[in-house]
Scaffold this motif. Structure first.
Motif, mmCIF file in Angstrom:
data_model
loop_
_atom_site.group_PDB
_atom_site.id
_atom_site.type_symbol
_atom_site.label_atom_id
_atom_site.label_comp_id
_atom_site.label_asym_id
_atom_site.label_seq_id
_atom_site.Cartn_x
_atom_site.Cartn_y
_atom_site.Cartn_z
ATOM 1 N N TYR A 80 0.816 -1.215 0.000
ATOM 2 C CA TYR A 80 0.000 0.000 0.000
ATOM 3 C C TYR A 80 0.853 1.271 0.000
ATOM 4 N N ARG A 81 2.188 1.132 0.102
ATOM 5 C CA ARG A 81 3.076 2.290 -0.012
ATOM 6 C C ARG A 81 3.738 2.379 -1.400
ATOM 7 N N LEU A 112 -6.626 -6.862 -3.938
ATOM 8 C CA LEU A 112 -6.248 -5.752 -3.074
ATOM 9 C C LEU A 112 -6.498 -4.452 -3.824
ATOM 10 N N TYR A 113 -7.017 -3.490 -3.095
ATOM 11 C CA TYR A 113 -7.333 -2.213 -3.737
ATOM 12 C C TYR A 113 -6.585 -1.111 -3.001
ATOM 13 N N ARG A 114 -5.919 -0.234 -3.825
ATOM 14 C CA ARG A 114 -5.150 0.880 -3.272
ATOM 15 C C ARG A 114 -5.786 2.181 -3.767
ATOM 16 N N PRO A 115 -6.512 2.923 -2.875
ATOM 17 C CA PRO A 115 -7.238 4.121 -3.319
ATOM 18 C C PRO A 115 -6.303 5.242 -3.800
ATOM 19 N N VAL A 171 -14.946 -7.460 3.250
ATOM 20 C CA VAL A 171 -14.020 -6.384 2.927
ATOM 21 C C VAL A 171 -13.392 -5.900 4.227
ATOM 22 N N ARG A 172 -12.045 -5.829 4.237
ATOM 23 C CA ARG A 172 -11.319 -5.325 5.388
ATOM 24 C C ARG A 172 -10.442 -4.154 4.957
ATOM 25 N N ALA A 173 -10.356 -3.119 5.802
ATOM 26 C CA ALA A 173 -9.568 -1.922 5.491
ATOM 27 C C ALA A 173 -8.180 -2.037 6.091
ATOM 28 N N GLY A 183 -5.744 1.316 2.103
ATOM 29 C CA GLY A 183 -6.048 0.230 1.188
ATOM 30 C C GLY A 183 -7.147 -0.659 1.725
ATOM 31 N N TYR A 184 -7.605 -1.624 0.877
ATOM 32 C CA TYR A 184 -8.687 -2.520 1.229
ATOM 33 C C TYR A 184 -8.358 -3.905 0.726
#
Length: 737
Positions: A80-81, A112-115, A171-173, A183-184
Motif C-alpha cells: 500500500y506504499r 487488493l485495492y489501493r485508493p 471487505v477489510r480496510a 487500502g482494502y
C-alpha cells in the motif's frame, strides 16, 4: 331371578366397546407417528446447528487470517506504499494472497485495492478494461455497507470472458486501527464450495440443507418454495444467514399428512359410537321409565319436593333414601320417647310430684322389664367427685359417654349379684338408682355391691365417684324416703372422704355440737396473731374434732366462716401491713372453699395458706425491730470502717439480727447494699489519704482495713479505674507554705 336384562345390556354395549378399542389403536399409532416426527425434528435440529457451526468456523478462520496479516504483515504495508510498477512488491503480495487461498479452499478470489492510485491487484485487475467490481467496492468506500461484515449472495465475474461465480464477500480496510485507510482487502468465498463442505455432513438423498442470506434469497441448497417439510431452522449469529433442514423424501411427509386422515377416522368412530350408545340407551331406558312412573303415581315422594327435578336414577335413590330415613327417624324417635318417658316416670316416682299408686308403680316396673315382687329395694345415689375438674377435662360428648358408662357399671354390678337396677341421672353430677336384690340380701350385700362398683370406677376411670345408699325399702313411699336419705348422706363425704360408700351407720352417734368448736377457733386465731408456734397444733385439733363429729359440708363451711370472722377481728386491731397480709391469705382460703371436697384437702390447703402468712408476719416483726438498729449499724461503720472485722455476720452477731435481714433492710433504707456502702467509705478515706505524700501505700492500706496491700490495690482499682500509685501521681499536692 334371571339375569336376562344384564346379558341384554352387556350385548348392547359391546359394539361401543369395540369402537373405543379401535380409537385407542388409532391413538396409539398416531402417538407413535408423532414420536417419529419429534425424533426426526431433533436430528434435523442437530444437523442445522452443526452446519451453522461449520460454516461460521470456516468464515471466521478466513476473516481471522486476513486480520492477522493486516495487523502484522510487512507485505501489505509495502504494497500500500509502493507504486503500481513495483514488480517485487506485487510479487510478494501475490504470494500472500496465494497463501490465503491455499489455507482456505472455499475462497474463490482475492484482490487488493489501493485508493491512492486506484490500483487493483488480484483477480479482476485488468488494465485494458474498467474494474468490474468497482460498484460493489464503492458501496464500502462510501460507507453504505459496514466494513468487516460478510455480504449477501452476489455474482462476481473478474474477467469478461470468465463465468460469473456466486460468492459471499468480506471487505477489510488497511491499516486496521487507523481512521485514515490506505487500502482494502476483498475476499470472495465460493458458495458452491461452501455447499460442498456442508454436503459432506449429511445424506442428500434423505435430508436437505438450504441456506439463504439476510435478504432471503437462496444461496446454498434447494430453493424452498413452501412445499418442503422444514423441521429445523436457525439464524447464524455470525453472518445473519438462515439455515433450514428437513427430509427430502416424500415418505415422512406423507406419513405426517396422514395424521389428518387418522384424526377424521377417529372422529368418525367416536360419532358412530355415540349414535350406537344413544340408540341402546333409549331401548334400555324403558324399564327405568316405568319404575319412575310407578313411584310418582304412588305419592311416596312429594312432586314439588327436593329432588323432584333430578334425573330418574337420582329420583329413585332419593325415594329409597327418604323411605329409609323416615323409618330410621321413626325408630330413633320411638327409642328417645321411650327413654324420656322412662326417665320422667323415674323422677315422678322418687320426687312424688305425681300421685302414683303402688299398683301403678308395680305395673310400670313390669312394663319396663323389672320384677319387684319378692325382692328388697335399696336407694343408691352416686356423685362424681371433683365435678369442675371433670368438666374441664372432658367435652360434653365425652361426659355423656362417661355418664352412660357409670350407669352401666352400676346396672351390671347389681345384675352380677342377682339383682336388678334402674339408674337415671337426676343432675349434672348426681345419679340416683333403685336396686332390687334377692329377699335374703341385706344392707351388707348392698354395701358390697356398691363397693365393687366403686372399686371398678377407681381402677378403670380417670376420676372417682362417691356412693351413698339406704334401705331396705318395700313400697314406693319407703323407696322415696330411702332416696331422700341417700341423697342427704352425700353431704357427709366432706368428712368421710371421696370415693367411699356411705351408709347411715358410718355417721355414728354424732359428736359435739357445732358451737362447741368456737372456743378452739378463738384460741387458734389468738395463737396465730401472737406468733405462737402452737397455732398449728390447734389447727390440727380443730379438724380432728370435725372428723370425730362427722359434720356435713354445710356445717364445715359454717365453721370456716367463723374462723374467718375471728381472724378479721384479730387483725383489724393490728398495723396495716398485718391486715394486708391476712386479706391476701383470706383470698387464698376463699378460693380453696370453692374447690375442696374432702376434709383432708381443706386442712392441707388451710395449713399451707396460714403457713405462708405466718412467714410473712415473721418478716414484718423482724423488719420492725431491726429498722432502728440499721441506723446504729451505719453509724458504727462510719466510725470504724478501718476495722477488717466488719461484715454481715459480724453485725448479725453483734445486734442479733439475721445477716440476710441486715442486707435487705440496708438496701431498702440506703439504696445500696452493705458491701458497696462499706467499700465506698473505705475508698473515699483512701483518696483523701493518698493526697498526703508522707503516708506510704501500705500504711494507707492498713488504716482503711486492708492488711494485704494486693487486696487494697485490687479493690481501689475496681472502684476508681486506676491503681493507688497512679491516683497519687494525678492528685494535687498540698502547697509548701
Amino acid at each position: 331371578m334371571k339375569s336376562s336384562w344384564f346379558r341384554k345390556l352387556l350385548l348392547s354395549y359391546l359394539p361401543a366397546f369395540f369402537i373405543v378399542v379401535s380409537i385407542l389403536f388409532v391413538v396409539f399409532f398416531q402417538a407413535l407417528n408423532e414420536q417419529s416426527r419429534k425424533e426426526a425434528a431433533k436430528a434435523n435440529d442437530f444437523l442445522v446447528q452443526q452446519a451453522i457451526r461449520h460454516a461460521d468456523n470456516s468464515l471466521r478462520a478466513i476473516d481471522y487470517r486476513i486480520l492477522q496479516d493486516i495487523l502484522g504483515s510487512a507485505v501489505l504495508k509495502d504494497f500500500y506504499r509502493a507504486e503500481a510498477e513495483d514488480v517485487f512488491v506485487n510479487l510478494q503480495a501475490d504470494r500472500l494472497m496465494d497463501s490465503w487461498a491455499f489455507g482456505n479452499p472455499a475462497i474463490d478470489s482475492i484482490y487488493l485495492y489501493r485508493p491512492r492510485d486506484g490500483f487493483v491487484f488480484g483477480d479482476g485487475s485488468l488494465k485494458t478494461e474498467p474494474f468490474r467490481d468497482a460498484a460493489f467496492l464503492r458501496s464500502y468506500l462510501d460507507g453504505e455497507r459496514p466494513i468487516g461484515q460478510w455480504s449477501d449472495k452476489r455474482s462476481f465475474q473478474p474477467y469478461a470472458m470468465s463465468k460469473p461465480a456466486e460468492v459471499m464477500t468480506i471487505v477489510r480496510a488497511y491499516p486496521g486501527f487507523s481512521s485514515v485507510k490506505t487500502g482494502y482487502v476483498v475476499v470472495n468465498v465460493s458458495l458452491s464450495k461452501l455447499g460442498q463442505e456442508l454436503a459432506s455432513m449429511y445424506d442428500p438423498g434423505q435430508t436437505f440443507i438450504a441456506m439463504s442470506d439476510r435478504s432471503g434469497q437462496p444461496a446454498i441448497g434447494p430453493r424452498l418454495d413452501g412445499g418442503e417439510l422444514v423441521l429445523a431452522q436457525y439464524v447464524s449469529p455470525y453472518t445473519g444467514w438462515t439455515v433450514s433442514s428437513g427430509p427430502t423424501g416424500k415418505g415422512l411427509k406423507l406419513t405426517l399428512d396422514l395424521y389428518s386422515v387418522w384424526l377424521v377416522l377417529a372422529l368418525g368412530a367416536v360419532l358412530l359410537g355415540i349414535a350406537w350408545v344413544v340408540h341402546v340407551t333409549r331401548r334400555n331406558y324403558r324399564p327405568i321409565s316405568q319404575l319412575v312412573s310407578l313411584i310418582r303415581s304412588s305419592s311416596l315422594v312429594p312432586q314439588d319436593g327436593p329432588g323432584a327435578d333430578r334425573n330418574e336414577l337420582g329420583f329413585i335413590r332419593l325415594s329409597l333414601e327418604q323411605l329409609m330415613e323416615e323409618m330410621k327417624r321413626s325408630k330413633q324417635q320411638d327409642t328417645e320417647n321411650r327413654l324420656l318417658r322412662k326417665r320422667h316416670r323415674f323422677l315422678e316416682a322418687l320426687a312424688g310430684g305425681a300421685p302414683i299408686s303402688q299398683a301403678e308403680w308395680e305395673s310400670d316396673l313390669e312394663r319396663l322389664g323389672f320384677e319387684p315382687r319378692g325382692r328388697t329395694a335399696f336407694a343408691w345415689t352416686l356423685e362424681i367427685d371433683r365435678h369442675a375438674a371433670f368438666c374441664r377435662a372432658y367435652t360434653a360428648h365425652d361426659q355423656a359417654m362417661l355418664k352412660f358408662v357409670l350407669a352401666s357399671v352400676v346396672t351390671e354390678t347389681v345384675q352380677g349379684g342377682g339383682g336388678a337396677a334402674w339408674a337415671e341421672w337426676t343432675g349434672d353430677r348426681r345419679m340416683s338408682a333403685i336396686v332390687w336384690l334377692p329377699p335374703e340380701a341385706g344392707l351388707d350385700e348392698a354395701r358390697r355391691l356398691a363397693a365393687e362398683a366403686s372399686d371398678w370406677i377407681r381402677d378403670n376411670l380417670a376420676f372417682g365417684a362417691t356412693m351413698a345408699l339406704h334401705g331396705p325399702a318395700g313400697p314406693l313411699e319407703e323407696i322415696r324416703r330411702s332416696a331422700d336419705i341417700a341423697a342427704s348422706l352425700l353431704a357427709y363425704k366432706a368428712a368421710l372422704g371421696t370415693g367411699e360408700v356411705i351408709t347411715p351407720d358410718r355417721l355414728g352417734s354424732g359428736g359435739s355440737p357445732l358451737h362447741d368448736h368456737f372456743g378452739t377457733i378463738q384460741q387458734l386465731a389468738q395463737a396465730f396473731r401472737t406468733g405462737d408456734p402452737g397455732w398449728r397444733e390447734r389447727l390440727r385439733s380443730l379438724y380432728a374434732q370435725i372428723r370425730q363429729s362427722c359434720f356435713s359440708r354445710q356445717e364445715i363451711e359454717s365453721l370456716q366462716q367463723v374462723l374467718y370472722q375471728q381472724m378479721d377481728r384479730m387483725f383489724l386491731e393490728l398495723a396495716k401491713e398485718y391486715w394486708t397480709a391476712w386479706k391476701e391469705a383470706e383470698a387464698e382460703l376463699l378460693a380453696l372453699d370453692r374447690e375442696w371436697e374432702a376434709l383432708d384437702e381443706l386442712e392441707a390447703g388451710c395449713l399451707g395458706a396460714l403457713e405462708r402468712m405466718d412467714a410473712r408476719m415473721s418478716e414484718l416483726r423482724d423488719s420492725q425491730s431491726a429498722r432502728s438498729e440499721i441506723a446504729q449499724i451505719r453509724a458504727y461503720m462510719e466510725e470504724n470502717f478501718g476495722s477488717p472485722e466488719l461484715s454481715l455476720d459480724y453485725f448479725g452477731d453483734r445486734f442479733s439480727i439475721h445477716p440476710k435481714t441486715i442486707s435487705k433492710l440496708f438496701k431498702e433504707q440506703f439504696g445500696e447494699n452493705f458491701i458497696d456502702f462499706l467499700m465506698g467509705l473505705r475508698m473515699e478515706q483512701a483518696k483523701r489519704m493518698l493526697g498526703e505524700p508522707s503516708l506510704s501505700l501500705q500504711e494507707i492500706s492498713r488504716h482503711i482495713g486492708y492488711y494485704n496491700y494486693n487486696s487494697f490495690n485490687r479493690a481501689f482499682k475496681n472502684h476508681t479505674g486506676m491503681s493507688p500509685s497512679d491516683f497519687r501521681k494525678r492528685a494535687p499536692r498540698p502547697s509548701a507554705g
